[in-house]
Structures are given as structure tokens and as C-alpha cells.
Design a protein around this motif. Structure first.
Motif, PDB file in Angstrom:
ATOM      1  N   GLN A 197       0.875  -1.200   0.073  1.00  0.00           N
ATOM      2  CA  GLN A 197       0.343   0.114  -0.148  1.00  0.00           C
ATOM      3  C   GLN A 197       0.984   1.353  -0.112  1.00  0.00           C
ATOM      4  OE1 GLN A 197      -2.741  -0.230   3.327  1.00  0.00           O
ATOM      5  NE2 GLN A 197      -3.981  -1.467   2.228  1.00  0.00           N
TER       6      GLN A 197
ATOM      7  N   GLY B 188      -4.218  11.059  -8.209  1.00  0.00           N
ATOM      8  CA  GLY B 188      -4.682  12.329  -7.913  1.00  0.00           C
ATOM      9  C   GLY B 188      -4.601  12.673  -6.367  1.00  0.00           C
TER      10      GLY B 188
ATOM     11  N   ALA C 176      -3.178  15.477  -4.861  1.00  0.00           N
ATOM     12  CA  ALA C 176      -2.707  16.806  -4.494  1.00  0.00           C
ATOM     13  C   ALA C 176      -3.811  17.516  -3.694  1.00  0.00           C
ATOM     14  CB  ALA C 176      -2.518  17.670  -5.608  1.00  0.00           C
ATOM     15  N   TYR C 177      -4.893  16.978  -4.059  1.00  0.00           N
ATOM     16  CA  TYR C 177      -5.864  17.825  -3.264  1.00  0.00           C
ATOM     17  C   TYR C 177      -6.071  17.329  -1.956  1.00  0.00           C
ATOM     18  CZ  TYR C 177      -8.544  13.610  -4.767  1.00  0.00           C
ATOM     19  OH  TYR C 177      -9.070  12.343  -4.771  1.00  0.00           O
TER      20      TYR C 177
ATOM     21  N   ARG D  49      -6.581   8.051   5.167  1.00  0.00           N
ATOM     22  CA  ARG D  49      -7.114   6.482   4.138  1.00  0.00           C
ATOM     23  C   ARG D  49      -6.036   5.592   4.439  1.00  0.00           C
ATOM     24  NH1 ARG D  49      -8.885   6.913  -1.735  1.00  0.00           N
ATOM     25  NH2 ARG D  49      -7.757   5.102  -2.204  1.00  0.00           N
TER      26      ARG D  49
ATOM     27  N   VAL E 226     -11.442   3.300  -7.803  1.00  0.00           N
ATOM     28  CA  VAL E 226     -10.981   3.661  -6.317  1.00  0.00           C
ATOM     29  C   VAL E 226     -10.767   2.569  -5.767  1.00  0.00           C
ATOM     30  CG1 VAL E 226     -11.610   5.088  -4.453  1.00  0.00           C
ATOM     31  CG2 VAL E 226     -12.368   5.828  -6.696  1.00  0.00           C
ATOM     32  N   ARG E 227      -9.780   2.371  -5.169  1.00  0.00           N
ATOM     33  CA  ARG E 227      -9.556   1.208  -4.509  1.00  0.00           C
ATOM     34  C   ARG E 227      -9.349   1.371  -2.742  1.00  0.00           C
ATOM     35  NH1 ARG E 227      -5.615   0.205  -8.150  1.00  0.00           N
ATOM     36  NH2 ARG E 227      -6.448  -0.989  -9.845  1.00  0.00           N
ATOM     37  N   PHE E 228      -9.716   0.771  -1.645  1.00  0.00           N
ATOM     38  CA  PHE E 228      -9.354   0.928  -0.158  1.00  0.00           C
ATOM     39  C   PHE E 228      -8.752  -0.415  -0.026  1.00  0.00           C
ATOM     40  CE2 PHE E 228     -13.706   3.012  -0.733  1.00  0.00           C
ATOM     41  CZ  PHE E 228     -13.055   4.333  -0.374  1.00  0.00           C
ATOM     42  N   GLY E 229      -7.379  -0.093   0.002  1.00  0.00           N
ATOM     43  CA  GLY E 229      -6.530  -1.339   0.255  1.00  0.00           C
ATOM     44  C   GLY E 229      -6.739  -2.365  -0.752  1.00  0.00           C
ATOM     45  N   ALA E 230      -7.357  -3.614  -0.339  1.00  0.00           N
ATOM     46  CA  ALA E 230      -7.280  -4.732  -1.425  1.00  0.00           C
ATOM     47  C   ALA E 230      -8.512  -4.796  -2.048  1.00  0.00           C
ATOM     48  CB  ALA E 230      -7.040  -5.990  -0.558  1.00  0.00           C
TER      49      ALA E 230
ATOM     50  N   ARG F 241     -18.400  10.460  -4.091  1.00  0.00           N
ATOM     51  CA  ARG F 241     -17.365  11.179  -3.412  1.00  0.00           C
ATOM     52  C   ARG F 241     -16.150  11.358  -4.059  1.00  0.00           C
ATOM     53  NH1 ARG F 241     -17.339  11.143   2.092  1.00  0.00           N
ATOM     54  NH2 ARG F 241     -15.070  10.797   2.071  1.00  0.00           N
TER      55      ARG F 241
ATOM     56  N   GLY G  15     -14.129  14.896  -5.372  1.00  0.00           N
ATOM     57  CA  GLY G  15     -12.831  15.237  -4.915  1.00  0.00           C
ATOM     58  C   GLY G  15     -12.765  14.752  -3.499  1.00  0.00           C
ATOM     59  N   LEU G  16     -13.242  14.116  -2.899  1.00  0.00           N
ATOM     60  CA  LEU G  16     -13.285  13.614  -1.488  1.00  0.00           C
ATOM     61  C   LEU G  16     -12.489  12.340  -1.318  1.00  0.00           C
ATOM     62  CD1 LEU G  16     -16.831  14.742  -0.021  1.00  0.00           C
ATOM     63  CD2 LEU G  16     -14.655  15.675   0.583  1.00  0.00           C
ATOM     64  N   GLU G  17     -12.515  11.500  -2.604  1.00  0.00           N
ATOM     65  CA  GLU G  17     -11.817  10.440  -2.541  1.00  0.00           C
ATOM     66  C   GLU G  17     -10.938  10.405  -3.690  1.00  0.00           C
ATOM     67  OE1 GLU G  17     -11.930   8.107  -0.526  1.00  0.00           O
ATOM     68  OE2 GLU G  17     -13.865   8.488   0.421  1.00  0.00           O
ATOM     69  N   ARG G  18      -9.594   9.635  -3.686  1.00  0.00           N
ATOM     70  CA  ARG G  18      -8.321   9.939  -4.827  1.00  0.00           C
ATOM     71  C   ARG G  18      -8.846   8.743  -5.588  1.00  0.00           C
ATOM     72  NH1 ARG G  18      -3.038  10.247  -1.962  1.00  0.00           N
ATOM     73  NH2 ARG G  18      -3.549   9.063   0.081  1.00  0.00           N
ATOM     74  N   LEU G  19      -8.659   9.002  -7.017  1.00  0.00           N
ATOM     75  CA  LEU G  19      -8.775   8.206  -7.877  1.00  0.00           C
ATOM     76  C   LEU G  19      -7.448   7.147  -8.087  1.00  0.00           C
ATOM     77  CD1 LEU G  19     -10.308  10.116 -10.780  1.00  0.00           C
ATOM     78  CD2 LEU G  19     -11.409   9.259  -8.913  1.00  0.00           C
ATOM     79  N   ASP G  20      -7.620   6.126  -8.117  1.00  0.00           N
ATOM     80  CA  ASP G  20      -6.662   5.202  -8.264  1.00  0.00           C
ATOM     81  C   ASP G  20      -6.266   4.910  -9.921  1.00  0.00           C
ATOM     82  OD1 ASP G  20      -5.613   3.478  -5.669  1.00  0.00           O
ATOM     83  OD2 ASP G  20      -7.643   4.087  -5.524  1.00  0.00           O
TER      84      ASP G  20
ATOM     85  N   ARG H 125      -8.404  16.341 -11.763  1.00  0.00           N
ATOM     86  CA  ARG H 125      -6.954  15.998 -10.947  1.00  0.00           C
ATOM     87  C   ARG H 125      -6.600  16.783 -10.486  1.00  0.00           C
ATOM     88  NH1 ARG H 125      -4.396  11.335 -11.399  1.00  0.00           N
ATOM     89  NH2 ARG H 125      -5.731  10.939 -13.241  1.00  0.00           N
ATOM     90  N   GLY H 126      -6.123  17.049  -9.168  1.00  0.00           N
ATOM     91  CA  GLY H 126      -5.531  18.152  -8.364  1.00  0.00           C
ATOM     92  C   GLY H 126      -6.367  19.179  -8.070  1.00  0.00           C
TER      93      GLY H 126
END
Lengths: 568, 347
Positions: free
Chosen positions: A8, A18, A20-21, A389, B9-13, B45, B49-54, B66-67
Motif C-alpha cells: 500500500q 490524484g 494533490a487535493y 485513508r 477507487v480502491r481501499f486497500g485490497a 465522493r 474530490g473527497l476520494e482520490r482516484l486510483d 485531477r488536483g
């Protein structure tokens, strides 16, 4: 466990995310966290490390031969034994007295309940030296209970433990009891359980986390008590904490002090871990119901609990009353002489300044310490209340949370003495600097501030901040909108708490206060260490003054009705 | 125009959002419909912009976001439980975005009053959120979001915390307000009625992926898979001879749905292996009905009876009776097929 974490961590750094934010405010928070971390490193880890190094690295080489030697001494064993049994006895006694009081004051509704709660909680904020002086005044010859012949025995120490820690049990357990859903008990009764079975199968298991948590804390406070034991135990009874003090100041046996410090640290960390587990369980099971709905009017079978409560209130008021009364008497007459002497710098050769000047010193120092503890504590609380996170960062945050609890576990004496031996040369030669005392007091108050503010911040839904951000608020503004109003009262409460703790701090201050700028607890200790009725009289009067200042501050805080203060 | 390209979007695995691509033209309302845990809230989310994209990108009017931090996206997000600021009055909550933009007090008051009017709460400005009912709180939360004049309004299960009758009424109001204000919006919900009421476009999300996207009418009439069909309320699925029997010789199955099957005879339905999907309302008790069977179970609801009927030569189907007063269990009934509420699925 380690493998996915590494994966991780690599993921987090992978290009193309992404980030930065999130990292913008994240970086700002990280930088802010460096300030309290640096403070912790310089004013806690460095002195404690220096103290331990003196003990274990006498000539630059690790020398652990002192451990078996120190632990083998008859005197050490006697001190360890006394620490252990007096703390255990103190804990049991406090629980036995505290549980019925918690029931009566949080589960029953009757006129005067608020006043009784305030009385029972008051001793917790009293400076330890003042508590010592109180029991001296009560039990020494000439005191109301002097004829019992308890002065100079271990009895006053145990009584002072109970006196001091009753508040911990009553507030921790009472707070939980108050919030318990009465319907669980009612449905057990409806299923045919008699009152004893209801208590054993429903109430007690529900309260267990709070009881364990309170018991751990009481044991912790008893086993690390310093001011109380030093003022009441004299040279005959000592705990590990007073022994560290004696070894460093009287016998200059740094090795022995270091061994005992480490031993204490290990024991305390274990206990804190236990308390944290119990606390997590408490947070998990807490289901708040309106207090009004839960409390009921007393019935006939509540009489025993009410009787114990009356006893406890009497037990709290007796030494307080004795202190006040005896501070007003000298030579068998009523007089204000003891108080008048406080203003006179030449009243006694023991002191180099008048007690009034010491009060000024105390107040100024406590203000500085409070500001410092609040600024650092707020930063720490904000940082550790955030939930990153990535699991790796979450662990960093948890570690940070634990790091700032460490000062609770290290003997204040060790911190104080560590200051003297590590901050004594450039670039940080602070031996004669007036900042040492407030810094040390802030170090002692910091964990309490963090413990008070963090749960409040954690209880705020992060989506409050997100809602504000989605409406266009930049991160600091979103935090201010969501958390500022909620935090206002706890901040005030923590400020009062930090101030009271700083005012009464004795362990570290005893080392660091310069002779020409003592604080009140130091002065009180100097006075009662000397023979003579005039010295005792002045100590009593000074104790009254310090107690009044502290209790006034805490009464203001109590009016804000912030339940989390003092339960950590 | 909102555009999602291969958003992951991933959370861990675990992968919460898996390779989702969507687009939403301005002025439309998109419902992301899916069961709890399917990743729809995470998708929302991520747009906020509350979760970042994988992986992938969120674009607004062609610009990659992005950003761009949440507060600079010019969107607004409304949560299931409103998340009103408890310490501020209703007016201050609604005026929050205006305050951030330094709109003057007089203008702010005018806008707040206007919005209170719009959401049906005139005169509520001085109240505290805690004194409002759940429905009123959601109306205030909606007004607060609209005050930001968002380019895109994101609604995360906005009505789920409310009881049913209130939910139905508010869904209608919400639709009307969104249409009146011409707001582009993404609505996340697990309730298909809510989705059909409020939105005009729909994306069905199952297990982290979008499995069907189209207008609400398209999805309603021609679900792409059996999972989608089950999720939007189809209860009976038939194949082969059973499907042919129910569809009947005069081929009553609703064939108007665009991506659905072309005009076909019942015989071909029997043979080409596709699945006939039926809503409960597609089979009604009717003395002149073509199908006949025994009622196995009857459950009364407010104004009808939910029946399980063992139809001769078909097997158990879900059907609708209209008189809760009559005891039907064990009796033989006749059922008529209504074309609306039927669809063919690929086998």
C-alpha cells in the motif's frame, strides 16, 4: 500484516494518483505536528533519555549490572512492596466507596445532587501537596483526629489515596451509569430476574469497562503519587516515585534512580494500554440516553447507597474543614496570623520570598504553562483526530497519539531531574532560565489536554467538514465551521484543567523552581518540612489559598458542564 | 457536462469503484442506482474530490479535475443526514456558500428567503437545525446546496433517512426543484422508485461496476441483465416453454423498449433461449385472464394482495390481486398479462 502495508505504501507513492487535493492540507497538518513533536523530543525524550543514560551508560558503555543490584536491595524491595500493596488497597477502597456514590449521584434524582457531585469531585483537582497538608492537619497531634495516633503511619497515605481518587471512580463509572439504557434492566426484571440478578447479569457487565478503566487509572495515580506520599510518608513510607526523588536528591544514586524510572515506565505503559483497551470498550458500548430519563427518585432500598454517599461527602469535607479551621488557629486562639504571615517576606528564615510572591510566581508560571499546553495540545488533538485513508499513515497517527500520553507514564521527578542534567549546556542551557518550570508543567498538562480534546474532535462527523468543503470552504475554513463551535467549551474546560494541574504541579517543579522564585506547592512543602507551629500554620494558610484558587478555576470549568474533563 | 473515464477507487485490497465510465450532459439528473455497498457513494465522493482516484479521470466541461480540491470544484454535496451545521441558524446554514463568496448581508438575506420559499420552508430562517424534523432538515440541506449555485449537485441518498410517505412526497418536490432551477445533478440511491421519480438518466451499479446506463425509461423497460432486472423490481424470470406460455400466442410482451428484442413471435421466444422477466404488476387476477393456476401464498399490502401463483404449465410466478378482503390461498384464479411490466433479457 506487514506485506500488504508495504504494498500500500508503494501504492501511495505511485505516480499518477490524484493526491494533490488531499496532500495540501495533509502536508500543512504534518508540518504543524512537527512543532509539538519537537517540543516532546527536546523537553521530554531528551531529558528522560539523559537521565536514563546517566544510569545505564556511566562511562559511555551500556552497563546493566545495576539492575539486579538495585532490585536486590532490601530498601528497594520494601519500596516496591509498599507501592504495590498501598496502591492495590487504595484502589479497592476507592472502588468500594465510589461505586455506591456513583449510583446515588448519577442514577438517582434528588435536591442538592449537583452540589454533592461538586464536593465529591473537588479533591481530584486539589494540589497533591495540599491534600497531604490536609491529612496532616486532620491526623497530627492537635488535629481533630489526632488522638487516633495515625500520624506517621501508612493510614493517612491510604486515606489520601481514596480522598484524591474518589472523583475518578465517581465520574468515570457515574458517567457511564447515567447513560445506560434503563430498559435493559427493566426487560431483565420482566423476565423474572430479582434485583441482585439484574445487577449481576445486566448492570455490572454493562459497567465493567468503566469500572476497569477507573480502577486502572486509580491504581496508576496511587502507584505514581508523589506529593501526597512525600508529605505524609516522611522517610518511613516511600513509593517508587518518592524513592526516585530521594535517590537523586539525597543519595545522588543516579543508577538506582534510572533503574526505578525504567521499571515504573514499563509498569505504567502496561497499565495505560490496559486502560486504553477498557476505554475503547467503553466508547463502543456507550449509548447515551437523556440523563433525565435515566435518573429516578430515591426509594427505600436506595438508603444504603445514600448512606455511603453521605459518608463519602463527610470524608471529603472533614479534612477540608480541618484545614480551614486549623489555618485560622494558633496557640489555641482564633487568629488571622497565619494568613498575615503569608504577606511578610521576613516571617520565617525558611523562605526567601513571601508566600504572596510565591502565589504570583505560581499564577504567572501556570498561565505560561497553560498557554503552551493548550497550543500544543490543540495541534496534537487536531492531528490525531484525523483518519488518513492509508493504513500506514493511520498507524503513524496512532503512534503520535500514544507518544503524547508518555509523560503520564514517566515520573515527573525523572522529567524534572532530566531537565537539570541535559539542558545544562549550549545550545540549550536553560538551568537558570525561567522557562524551565512552565515548560515542565506544560509537559505534565499536555496529555490531559490531548485526552480532553481528542474525543470531542473524533466525535465530530468528518462529513461536516466535507459538506463545508463541497460548498466551497477551503480546508481551514471547513474545519473551523465544523469543529470550532463544538470545540469552544471543551477548549475552555481543558484550559481550566491545565491551569489547575500547572498550579498544583509539584514533582517536576520541586527540582526546577529556583530558590528565589518558588511556586506555592514548593513553598508549602518547605514549610511543613520544618518543625514549629508557625511553619505548619503558614503551610495550612498557604494550602487554603492555593486550594481556593484551584477550586475556583475548576468551578468555572464545572459550570461549563464538560463531562470529559478528568476522565481520560 | 460531467464525464467519468475509467474511474477506479480502491481501499486497500478491495476495489470500491471499478473502471466506471459515465457521462452526463448539462441540465440532466443522473441516478446512480445500486444496493448498499456497491460503491455508488464512493463514486459520488470521487466526483466531489473527497476520494482520490486510483485510475481514470473525472472531467467537467472537458477539464480534468485531477488536483482540483473539493472546495474549488464548484459542486455541492448533500448527504443522507443533511450534515447541517448544528451551531448555526437555518439562514446561516443556507447562506454559508454565499458568505464564503463575500456576498453582502442584504443580498444574502434575499437569496436565503428565496431558497426557503423554494424548498417550502418560508419563515424558518431563525430556527436551529435541531428544532427541525428530518424532512425539514433535508429541505434546508437542499437549499444550502442550491445556494452555492453549483455547476453540479451531488446527492448522496438524500431521502433514505426519511419515512416512506415523506420520502415519496419529497422525491416529487426534489424533482420539481431540480427541473425549475435547471440544476445538473447526480443522485445516489438504492431505491428504484426514488431514482425513477427524480432522475431522467440512470446508471445501475452492481459490485463496483456500472452494468447499465441509459435514460430511466430505457432501463425501466429493458434491463440489460437479470441482476439489473431484479434490482429494479422484476420478480419472475421464465425461460423456454414457460416463457412462451405466459407471453401467449398474441405476443403481448412489451416490445417497445429500444434496446430490447425486436418484434418477435411467442414461438421464437420459446426457442431463442432468452429470459422473459415480469414485474408483479404484469400478472393480475382477472376472471377473463388467459392463464390459470393455484394461489400458493397471499400477502395483503395496503391496497392490493401480493400473490404467489402456481400457474399451470409454468410454475410459480409473482402476481397481483386487488381485493385484500377475499381469502385466496389454495383457490384457483385466472391471471391476465399486461404488456407494461414485461421485458426480455438476454439468456
Amino acid at each position: 500484516m506487514a506485506l500488504p502495508t508495504q504494498a500500500q505504501a508503494r501504492h501511495t507513492r505511485a505516480p499518477g494518483r490524484g493526491a494533490a487535493y488531499l496532500s495540501g492540507p495533509g502536508v500543512a497538518l504534518g508540518l504543524a505536528a512537527l512543532v509539538p513533536l519537537a517540543f516532546l523530543a527536546v523537553f521530554f525524550l531528551l531529558p528522560v533519555g539523559g537521565m536514563l543514560a546517566r544510569g545505564f551508560l556511566p562511562e559511555g558503555r551500556l552497563d546493566l549490572s545495576g539492575v539486579p543490584e538495585v532490585l536486590g536491595r532490601a530498601r528497594t524491595l520494601r519500596v516496591l512492596w509498599f507501592t504495590l500493596w498501598s496502591s492495590l488497597a487504595g484502589t479497592v477502597l476507592t472502588l468500594v466507596l465510589g461505586l455506591p456514590v456513583a449510583f446515588a449521584l448519577y442514577r438517582l434524582r434528588f435536591p442538592g445532587r449537583g452540589l454533592l457531585r461538586a464536593i465529591v469531585v473537588m479533591p481530584f483537582v486539589l494540589p497533591t501537596v495540599v491534600v497531604g497538608v490536609m491529612f496532616r492537619s486532620l491526623l497530627s497531634s492537635g488535629g481533630p483526629l489526632g488522638s487516633l495516633g495515625w500520624d506517621g503511619t501508612w493510614v493517612p497515605i491510604l486515606l489520601a489515596f481514596v480522598f484524591f481518587n474518589l472523583a475518578v471512580v465517581v465520574r468515570t463509572v457515574g458517567g457511564m451509569w447515567e447513560g445506560l439504557d434503563r430498559r435493559a434492566e427493566e426487560s431483565a426484571a420482566a423476565l423474572g430476574a430479582d434485583p441482585w440478578q439484574v445487577w449481576r447479569t445486566v448492570t455490572l457487565p454493562a459497567l465493567a469497562p468503566a469500572v476497569v478503566s477507573a480502577a486502572t487509572l486509580v491504581f496508576l495515580f496511587c502507584s505514581t503519587a508523589f506529593g501526597v506520599v512525600l508529605t505524609l510518608g516522611g522517610l518511613r513510607y516511600g513509593t517508587v516515585e518518592t524513592e526516585i526523588y530521594l535517590l537523586t536528591t539525597q543519595f545522588l544514586d543516579l543508577r538506582g534512580a534510572a533503574v526505578l524510572s525504567v521499571l515504573q515506565l514499563v509498569a505504567v505503559v502496561l497499565m495505560l494500554a490496559l486502560a486504553a483497551r477498557a476505554r475503547r470498550a467503553t466508547e463502543g458500548t456507550r449509548r447515551r440516553v437523556g440523563a433525565r430519563a435515566a435518573a429516578r427518585r430515591p426509594r427505600r432500598h436506595d438508603i444504603p447507597a445514600l448512606a455511603v454517599t453521605a459518608l463519602a461527602v463527610g470524608f471529603v469535607l472533614l479534612p477540608v474543614g480541618s484545614l480551614v479551621v486549623r489555618s485560622l488557629r494558633r496557640g489555641g486562639r482564633w487568629t488571622l496570623e497565619n494568613y498575615r504571615a503569608l504577606t511578610d517576606p521576613d516571617s520565617t528564615p525558611v523562605l526567601r520570598v513571601s508566600v504572596v510572591e510565591a502565589v504570583e510566581n505560581s499564577l504567572r508560571t501556570a498561565v505560561d504553562a497553560t498557554v503552551l499546553a493548550m497550543v500544543l495540545g490543540l495541534i496534537v488533538a487536531v492531528v490525531v483526530s484525523r483518519r488518513p485513508r492509508a493504513a500506514g499513515w493511520r498507524r503513524v497517527v496512532a503512534g503520535l497519539d500514544g507518544a503524547f500520553m508518555l509523560p503520564l507514564g514517566i515520573s515527573a521527578v525523572t522529567v524534572g531531574f532530566g531537565f537539570l542534567i541535559t539542558l545544562d549546556r549550549p545550545p540549550l542551557d536553560l538551568r537558570t532560565s525561567p522557562v524551565l518550570v512552565p515548560v515542565a508543567q506544560a509537559m505534565v498538562a499536555l496529555p490531559l489536554v490531548v485526552r480532553t480534546l481528542t474525543p470531542v474532535l473524533r466525535s465530530i462527523d468528518p462529513r461536516q467538514r466535507e459538506a463545508a468543503a463541497a460548498l466551497g470552504a477551503p480546508p481551514w475554513r471547513a474545519a473551523w465551521t465544523a469543529e470550532g463551535p463544538v470545540l469552544a467549551r471543551p477548549v475552555l474546560a481543558a484550559t481550566g484543567f491545565a491551569f489547575a494541574v500547572s498550579l498544583g504541579e509539584f514533582g517536576a517543579t520541586a527540582f526546577l523552581a529556583r530558590p528565589d522564585r518558588p511556586t506555592v506547592p514548593v513553598v508549602i512543602y518547605q514549610l511543613i518540612s520544618r518543625p514549629g507551629a508557625e511553619h505548619l500554620g503558614m503551610a495550612l494558610a498557604a494550602s487554603v489559598v492555593l486550594a481556593v484558587v484551584t477550586v475556583t478555576v475548576m468551578a468555572v470549568v464545572e459550570r461549563l458542564r464538560v463531562g470529559s474533563v478528568g476522565t481520560f | 457536462m460531467l464525464q467519468l473515464d475509467d474511474v477506479t477507487v480502491r481501499f486497500g485490497a478491495t476495489t470500491a469503484v471499478d473502471d466506471v465510465s459515465l457521462s452526463l450532459p448539462e441540465g440532466h439528473v443522473l441516478a446512480v442506482l445500486g444496493p448498499s455497498g456497491c460503491g455508488k457513494s464512493t463514486l459520488l465522493r470521487a466526483v466531489a474530490g473527497l476520494e482520490r482516484l486510483d485510475a481514470g479521470a473525472v472531467r467537467w466541461d472537458g477539464r480534468d479535475l485531477r488536483g482540483v480540491p473539493t472546495h474549488e470544484r464548484g459542486f455541492a454535496l448533500m448527504f443522507q443526514d443533511g450534515q447541517l451545521f448544528a451551531h448555526a441558524s437555518v439562514a446561516d446554514n443556507i447562506g454559508y456558500a454565499l458568505r464564503l463568496r463575500r456576498v453582502g448581508a442584504a443580498e444574502r438575506r434575499r437569496r436565503v428567503d428565496e431558497l426557503l420559499e423554494l424548498v417550502g420552508l418560508p419563515g424558518y430562517g431563525a430556527r436551529r437545525p435541531a428544532t427541525l424534523s428530518g424532512g425539514e432538515q433535508q429541505r434546508v440541506a437542499l437549499a444550502r446546496s442550491l445556494a452555492a449555485d453549483p455547476g453540479l449537485l451531488l446527492l448522496d441518498e438524500p431521502l433514505s433517512a426519511l419515512d416512506r410517505s415523506l420520502r415519496e412526497r419529497l422525491a416529487g418536490d426534489l424533482r420539481e426543484i431540480l427541473v425549475t432551477t435547471g440544476t445538473t445533478a447526480v443522485l445516489v440511491t438504492h431505491d428504484h422508485d426514488e431514482a425513477f421519480t427524480i432522475a431522467d438518466r440512470m446508471a445501475v451499479m452492481l459490485a463496483s461496476r456500472v452494468v447499465q446506463e441509459g435514460t430511466t425509461a430505457e432501463v425501466w423497460r429493458a434491463p440489460a441483465t437479470r441482476e439489473v432486472a431484479e434490482f429494479i423490481g422484476f420478480e419472475t424470470f421464465l425461460t423456454g416453454a414457460a416463457a412462451g406460455t405466459v407471453a401467449g400466442p398474441d405476443q403481448q410482451v412489451d416490445a417497445a423498449a429500444p434496446p430490447g428484442p425486436p418484434q418477435q413471435t411467442a414461438a421464437s421466444a420459446r426457442t431463442d433461449g432468452r429470459v422473459l422477466a415480469l414485474r408483479r404488476a404484469a400478472l393480475r387476477v382477472d376472471p377473463s385472464g388467459r392463464l390459470e393456476g393455484v394461489v400458493r401464498r397471499a400477502v395483503a399490502v395496503s391496497d392490493a394482495v401480493h400473490l404467489t401463483v402456481d400457474v399451470d404449465g409454468v410454475g410459480e410466478v409473482a402476481a397481483l390481486g386487488d381485493d385484500p378482503g377475499v381469502h385466496l390461498e389454495g383457490r384457483r384464479v385466472r391471471l391476465a398479462l399486461e404488456a407494461r411490466g414485461t421485458a426480455y433479457l438476454p439468456g
